[in-house]
Design a protein around this motif. Structure first.
Motif, mmCIF file in Angstrom:
data_model
loop_
_atom_site.group_PDB
_atom_site.id
_atom_site.type_symbol
_atom_site.label_atom_id
_atom_site.label_comp_id
_atom_site.label_asym_id
_atom_site.label_seq_id
_atom_site.Cartn_x
_atom_site.Cartn_y
_atom_site.Cartn_z
ATOM 1 N N VAL A 25 27.772 37.397 43.940
ATOM 2 C CA VAL A 25 28.533 37.445 42.687
ATOM 3 C C VAL A 25 29.755 38.346 42.821
ATOM 4 C CG1 VAL A 25 28.450 38.130 40.250
ATOM 5 C CG2 VAL A 25 26.553 36.858 41.241
ATOM 6 N N GLU A 26 29.630 39.428 43.572
ATOM 7 C CA GLU A 26 30.782 40.323 43.771
ATOM 8 C C GLU A 26 31.943 39.576 44.414
ATOM 9 O OE1 GLU A 26 33.210 43.416 43.384
ATOM 10 O OE2 GLU A 26 31.193 43.338 42.556
ATOM 11 N N ALA A 27 31.654 38.749 45.398
ATOM 12 C CA ALA A 27 32.699 37.943 46.040
ATOM 13 C C ALA A 27 33.278 36.933 45.044
ATOM 14 C CB ALA A 27 32.144 37.230 47.266
ATOM 15 N N ALA A 28 32.436 36.396 44.171
ATOM 16 C CA ALA A 28 32.909 35.465 43.143
ATOM 17 C C ALA A 28 33.830 36.183 42.161
ATOM 18 C CB ALA A 28 31.731 34.833 42.411
ATOM 19 N N ARG A 29 33.533 37.434 41.821
ATOM 20 C CA ARG A 29 34.406 38.227 40.945
ATOM 21 C C ARG A 29 35.783 38.402 41.571
ATOM 22 N NH1 ARG A 29 29.774 42.426 39.823
ATOM 23 N NH2 ARG A 29 28.918 41.530 37.920
ATOM 24 N N GLU A 30 35.787 38.766 42.841
ATOM 25 C CA GLU A 30 37.058 38.960 43.539
ATOM 26 C C GLU A 30 37.861 37.665 43.585
ATOM 27 O OE1 GLU A 30 36.569 40.865 47.352
ATOM 28 O OE2 GLU A 30 35.175 42.335 46.499
ATOM 29 N N GLU A 31 37.181 36.559 43.849
ATOM 30 C CA GLU A 31 37.866 35.267 43.900
ATOM 31 C C GLU A 31 38.398 34.874 42.529
ATOM 32 O OE1 GLU A 31 39.432 31.768 45.618
ATOM 33 O OE2 GLU A 31 38.841 33.701 46.440
ATOM 34 N N ALA A 32 37.667 35.189 41.467
ATOM 35 C CA ALA A 32 38.126 34.876 40.105
ATOM 36 C C ALA A 32 39.430 35.601 39.801
ATOM 37 C CB ALA A 32 37.054 35.253 39.083
ATOM 38 N N VAL A 33 39.536 36.854 40.193
ATOM 39 C CA VAL A 33 40.770 37.615 39.983
ATOM 40 C C VAL A 33 41.906 37.014 40.812
ATOM 41 C CG1 VAL A 33 41.873 39.863 40.325
ATOM 42 C CG2 VAL A 33 39.581 39.727 39.334
ATOM 43 N N THR A 34 41.608 36.613 42.039
ATOM 44 C CA THR A 34 42.619 35.982 42.894
ATOM 45 C C THR A 34 43.114 34.681 42.272
ATOM 46 O OG1 THR A 34 41.701 36.976 44.882
ATOM 47 C CG2 THR A 34 43.046 35.005 45.185
ATOM 48 N N VAL A 35 42.205 33.860 41.796
ATOM 49 C CA VAL A 35 42.576 32.584 41.165
ATOM 50 C C VAL A 35 43.436 32.839 39.934
ATOM 51 C CG1 VAL A 35 41.666 30.565 39.929
ATOM 52 C CG2 VAL A 35 40.611 31.293 42.081
ATOM 53 N N LEU A 36 43.032 33.792 39.100
ATOM 54 C CA LEU A 36 43.815 34.101 37.902
ATOM 55 C C LEU A 36 45.215 34.576 38.287
ATOM 56 C CD1 LEU A 36 43.946 34.308 34.831
ATOM 57 C CD2 LEU A 36 43.047 36.633 35.042
ATOM 58 N N GLY A 37 45.318 35.411 39.303
ATOM 59 C CA GLY A 37 46.621 35.882 39.768
ATOM 60 C C GLY A 37 47.505 34.745 40.232
ATOM 61 N N GLU A 38 46.928 33.775 40.944
ATOM 62 C CA GLU A 38 47.697 32.622 41.406
ATOM 63 C C GLU A 38 48.173 31.778 40.225
ATOM 64 O OE1 GLU A 38 45.261 30.605 44.267
ATOM 65 O OE2 GLU A 38 45.402 32.255 45.687
ATOM 66 N N ILE A 39 47.326 31.617 39.237
ATOM 67 C CA ILE A 39 47.720 30.859 38.038
ATOM 68 C C ILE A 39 48.906 31.545 37.367
ATOM 69 C CG2 ILE A 39 47.031 30.249 35.683
ATOM 70 C CD1 ILE A 39 44.178 29.802 36.824
ATOM 71 N N LEU A 40 48.819 32.846 37.188
ATOM 72 C CA LEU A 40 49.899 33.574 36.525
ATOM 73 C C LEU A 40 51.178 33.533 37.341
ATOM 74 C CD1 LEU A 40 47.953 36.643 35.128
ATOM 75 C CD2 LEU A 40 48.735 34.617 33.883
ATOM 76 N N ARG A 41 51.063 33.579 38.645
ATOM 77 C CA ARG A 41 52.252 33.539 39.498
ATOM 78 C C ARG A 41 52.967 32.196 39.407
ATOM 79 N NH1 ARG A 41 51.179 34.663 45.443
ATOM 80 N NH2 ARG A 41 51.449 36.817 44.835
ATOM 81 N N TYR A 42 52.225 31.118 39.459
ATOM 82 C CA TYR A 42 52.845 29.801 39.549
ATOM 83 C C TYR A 42 53.007 29.090 38.213
ATOM 84 C CZ TYR A 42 52.305 30.588 44.472
ATOM 85 O OH TYR A 42 52.383 31.146 45.734
ATOM 86 N N ARG A 43 52.321 29.559 37.186
ATOM 87 C CA ARG A 43 52.421 28.912 35.879
ATOM 88 C C ARG A 43 52.759 29.932 34.810
ATOM 89 N NH1 ARG A 43 48.920 24.486 34.357
ATOM 90 N NH2 ARG A 43 50.696 24.344 32.994
ATOM 91 N N GLY A 44 53.522 30.945 35.173
ATOM 92 C CA GLY A 44 53.832 32.046 34.275
ATOM 93 C C GLY A 44 54.430 31.629 32.955
ATOM 94 N N ALA A 45 55.362 30.672 32.956
ATOM 95 C CA ALA A 45 55.991 30.237 31.706
ATOM 96 C C ALA A 45 54.955 29.659 30.744
ATOM 97 C CB ALA A 45 57.079 29.216 31.996
ATOM 98 N N ALA A 46 53.991 28.923 31.263
ATOM 99 C CA ALA A 46 52.948 28.341 30.408
ATOM 100 C C ALA A 46 52.056 29.430 29.816
ATOM 101 C CB ALA A 46 52.105 27.341 31.202
ATOM 102 N N PHE A 47 51.956 30.558 30.505
ATOM 103 C CA PHE A 47 51.159 31.680 30.010
ATOM 104 C C PHE A 47 51.654 32.115 28.639
ATOM 105 C CE2 PHE A 47 50.329 36.426 30.344
ATOM 106 C CZ PHE A 47 48.975 36.327 30.062
ATOM 107 N N TRP A 48 52.962 32.160 28.433
ATOM 108 C CA TRP A 48 53.517 32.593 27.150
ATOM 109 C C TRP A 48 53.299 31.547 26.069
ATOM 110 C CZ3 TRP A 48 54.132 37.440 26.490
ATOM 111 C CH2 TRP A 48 54.356 38.241 27.609
ATOM 112 N N GLU A 49 53.176 30.294 26.446
ATOM 113 C CA GLU A 49 52.912 29.232 25.460
ATOM 114 C C GLU A 49 51.489 29.314 24.924
ATOM 115 O OE1 GLU A 49 53.849 25.490 27.269
ATOM 116 O OE2 GLU A 49 55.829 26.201 27.892
ATOM 117 N N THR A 50 50.540 29.566 25.804
ATOM 118 C CA THR A 50 49.133 29.595 25.381
ATOM 119 C C THR A 50 48.643 31.004 25.083
ATOM 120 O OG1 THR A 50 48.339 29.767 27.656
ATOM 121 C CG2 THR A 50 48.560 27.548 26.742
ATOM 122 N N ALA A 51 49.355 32.022 25.592
ATOM 123 C CA ALA A 51 49.047 33.446 25.406
ATOM 124 C C ALA A 51 47.734 33.878 26.053
ATOM 125 C CB ALA A 51 49.058 33.829 23.928
#
Length: 87
Positions: A25-51
């Motif tokens: 589960v610890e590795a899954a936690r780390e991967e979840a943060v990595t995935v979220l970071g990638e989403i924010l990096r590549y879809r940042g503009a959409a982040f402000w639309e959905t908040a």
């Protein structure tokens, strides 16, 4: 090795049907943060639309084991203050 699925939510739920084998589960936690970071990096503009963007991690039985969410706001978090530094 346990199998985890990394679903995302940003107004629409995007289901992960492949998942990933990780040691625990610890590795899954780390991967979840990595995935979220990638989403924010590549879809940042959409982040402000959905908040909000979330990554919800489930195990092979469909149980949620961890979730991580980033939220956007034009206001500072409640209780936040900029402290003066003692120079």
């Amino acid at each position: 090795m346990p199998h985890f699925y990394f679903h995302t939510e940003n107004g629409d739920c995007i289901r992960d049907d492949q998942g990933e084998d990780l040691p625990d589960v610890e590795a899954a936690r780390e991967e979840a943060v990595t995935v979220l970071g990638e989403i924010l990096r590549y879809r940042g503009a959409a982040f402000w639309e959905t908040a909000s963007f979330s990554v919800i991690v489930t195990d092979a039985d469909g149980r949620t084991v961890v979730s991580v969410t980033a939220r956007a706001s034009d206001a500072a978090p409640e209780g936040w203050t900029l402290q003066e530094t003692g120079e």
